[in-house]
Structures are given as structure tokens and as C-alpha cells.
Design an enzyme around this catalytic site. Sequence first.
Site, short mmCIF file in Angstrom:
data_model
loop_
_atom_site.label_atom_id
_atom_site.label_comp_id
_atom_site.label_asym_id
_atom_site.label_seq_id
_atom_site.Cartn_x
_atom_site.Cartn_y
_atom_site.Cartn_z
N ASP A 104 0.85 -1.20 0.00
CA ASP A 104 0.00 0.00 0.00
C ASP A 104 0.88 1.25 0.00
OD1 ASP A 104 -2.04 -1.81 0.45
OD2 ASP A 104 -2.03 -1.47 2.62
N1 URA Z 1 -0.93 -5.98 3.80
C1 URA Z 1 -1.42 -4.73 3.89
O1 URA Z 1 -2.44 -4.50 4.51
N2 URA Z 1 -0.76 -3.75 3.28
C2 URA Z 1 0.36 -3.94 2.59
O2 URA Z 1 0.92 -2.99 2.06
C3 URA Z 1 0.87 -5.24 2.51
C4 URA Z 1 0.20 -6.24 3.13
#
Ligand code: URA
Length: 235
Positions: A104
Amino acid sequence: MLMRLDKYLSEAGAASRRDCKQMIREGRVTVDGVVIREPERKIDSDAVILADGREVKPTGPVLLMLHKPAGYLTAVEDAVWKTVMELLPAEYSNAGLKPIGRLDAETEGLLLFTNDGDLAHRILAPKRKIWKTYYAEHTGVATEEDVQAFSEGLTLKDGTQCLSAELRILSEGKAEIRVCEGKYHQVRRMMASRHLKVTYLRRTAVGKAELGDLPIGQTKLLRPDEIEDGLSFTT
Ligand code: URA
């Protein structure tokens, strides 16, 4: 070896297959000094190919680790956000690298890139059990029941079923999570399903490869077997 011109260009990282076709039709590509306008034209891979006057040469397979900072989108391009591609060293700009999976925008940590699509697939495939390890800070108090629920395979609030995962309580509000799949916002949603809200997330390892002390925003070349014994390039 004979190969289609558009395929040669895209595999050498010049642009996407569609953009390469366009570039060729626009007369921007020469083969041994001659403009070729047919994307399907078979060319010899020893030929000198120029796109917009610059030589395009296939690079070998590459596996790169980035310490991703927050604030960058895991995407090849985006009209609004800064993307992780902007953090790759210029020497790889023609290598055709793509992120393996995604983090993310607000997540930091270990993000891999490769130009070997099959290798990317093998690193992500849940059945190969290449574990992705995260350090999380969260609100609420994690308990042994949460640890058990992670291990049994959580059901997310929208009904999505997760495979067995690990939750290790480090101290109050701090945990390590290990998952072998990569569903959308998976770690945040797993924690939320146990009423634990993630306030900070960093991926610290993929398989055996650890982020270690790689400075934020920096990259490091890896061999596939540094992720898992026996893993190798396929191209
Ligand atoms: N899980 C998440 O919630 N965010 C990420 O960036 C990677 C794994």
C-alpha cells in the site's frame, strides 16, 4: 534467432507491447539503419535496433529489492501519485522491471522487482509458501486468541477466507505477522478482523531475504536463491 520486432522491443523494456507497436507504426524504430513500420516484422536478435535514436538491447534477468518509503504507489505509472518506479536506479530504466505484488502507498519496507514474469509468479504463489513478514504497530491489545485465530485462517469482515498465518506479539501495540498470500490490504484487514487497527506497517522479509539495514529509498540486487533455496531465473 528471429523474433517479432514489437516483442523484442517490449521484452527489452523499451515500453509496453502496445506502445512498442505504436512506436514502430510511427516510424520511430530502425533495424540496422532502416525504418521498419510493421510490428510483426521478424528481426534477427543480433541486429542493431534503435528506438527514437537510442539503442535498445535486451538486459538479462534482474531481481531487485527496494526499501520502499511511505507515500509511493506500487504501480508502473500513475497520473497523480509518485510511483515506486521513480525510486529505481536509472541503469534499470530499460530492464523492463515490474513490482512483484504490491505494498500500500502508506506501507514501508521490502518490495521486489523483476523482469522475469514467471519468477514473480513463483514468489507470489501461495502454494509455494514463500512467507512475507511484516512488522506492525496497532491500537488495541493482541491476545493468544488472536494468535490462534491467525493460525486457523481468518475470515475477513467481507467474508474473504485467509490461509493460515502467524501473529507474534512483540509487546503491547507491536506485532510481527507472517502471511504466504497477498490479498488486497491483507495484513491491515486481518488485524481489523480482530479489532486491531494497524497504525504503521513495514514488510521486513520475503522468504529468506531480509530488509536488514538497507537504507530507506535504496535498492539492492538479489539472486532468486536468496529468497528461497533452489529458486532461479527462468528467462
Ligand atoms: N498488507 C497490507 O495490509 N498492506 C500492505 O501494504 C501489505 C500487506
